[in-house]
Design an enzyme around this catalytic site. Structure first.
Site, mmCIF file in Angstrom:
data_model
loop_
_atom_site.group_PDB
_atom_site.id
_atom_site.type_symbol
_atom_site.label_atom_id
_atom_site.label_comp_id
_atom_site.label_asym_id
_atom_site.label_seq_id
_atom_site.Cartn_x
_atom_site.Cartn_y
_atom_site.Cartn_z
ATOM 1 N N ASP A 27 -3.289 18.079 33.246
ATOM 2 C CA ASP A 27 -3.910 18.792 34.360
ATOM 3 C C ASP A 27 -4.996 19.716 33.826
ATOM 4 O OD1 ASP A 27 -4.235 20.943 36.493
ATOM 5 O OD2 ASP A 27 -2.820 19.610 37.482
ATOM 6 N N ASN A 77 3.124 17.288 45.856
ATOM 7 C CA ASN A 77 2.602 18.013 47.012
ATOM 8 C C ASN A 77 2.100 16.992 48.029
ATOM 9 O OD1 ASN A 77 3.030 20.418 45.591
ATOM 10 N ND2 ASN A 77 0.995 20.346 44.695
ATOM 11 N N GLY A 85 0.082 21.746 49.823
ATOM 12 C CA GLY A 85 -0.652 22.034 48.604
ATOM 13 C C GLY A 85 -1.317 20.831 47.960
ATOM 14 N N GLN A 86 -1.408 19.703 48.665
ATOM 15 C CA GLN A 86 -2.053 18.529 48.087
ATOM 16 C C GLN A 86 -3.560 18.713 48.132
ATOM 17 O OE1 GLN A 86 -1.089 14.779 49.977
ATOM 18 N NE2 GLN A 86 -2.082 13.589 48.355
ATOM 19 N N SER A 87 -4.183 18.785 46.960
ATOM 20 C CA SER A 87 -5.629 19.035 46.890
ATOM 21 C C SER A 87 -6.441 17.764 46.657
ATOM 22 C CB SER A 87 -5.944 20.060 45.791
ATOM 23 O OG SER A 87 -5.484 19.599 44.545
ATOM 24 N N HIS A 122 0.193 11.770 43.580
ATOM 25 C CA HIS A 122 0.351 12.180 42.182
ATOM 26 C C HIS A 122 1.577 13.064 42.040
ATOM 27 C CE1 HIS A 122 -2.233 15.224 44.101
ATOM 28 N NE2 HIS A 122 -1.809 16.094 43.202
#
Length: 115
Positions: free
Chosen positions: A30, A88, A94-96, A101
């Site tokens: 990350d 997320n 919170g999935q950006s 993933h």
């Protein structure tokens, strides 16, 4: 998807710190780690989120959780003390990035609440 950053990483159009790859999955460090070990595990196939998974994807999900994540946890030295896997989903979750993933986090206490 053509404009999906994770698809581009999976296709090696964008560089990443790859730690694992096979026919179905890639895993990479990350860019903004939240723990000493913070790896993203993604399918090469574009799947938008957990909610977009279908019965056809059961083998892929099994592969990620039965084969890939345990192997990475051992190789990255976090299997013995413990680790966290997070997916997320959606904006409020919170999935950006709109590509399924899994965050593999470890190397420190992951207790909640912290303390």
């Amino acid at each position: 998807m053509a404009d999906c950053i994770f698809c581009k990483i999976a296709q090696k159009e964008i560089p990443s710190q790859l730690v694992y790859e096979d026919e179905q999955v890639v895993a990479f460090r990350d860019l903004e780690p939240q723990a000493p070990v913070h790896v993203l595990v993604i399918p090469k196939k574009h799947v938008a989120s957990v909610l977009a998974l279908t019965a056809e994807d059961s083998g892929l999900v099994s592969h990620i959780f039965v084969d890939v994540i345990p192997q990475l946890a051992r190789e990255l030295g976090i299997a013995e003390k413990g680790f966290r896997v997070v997916a997320n989903t959606g904006e409020e979750g919170g999935q950006s990035v709109g590509h399924l993933h899994f965050h593999l986090l470890g190397g420190r206490s992951m207790q909640w609440p912290p303390g």
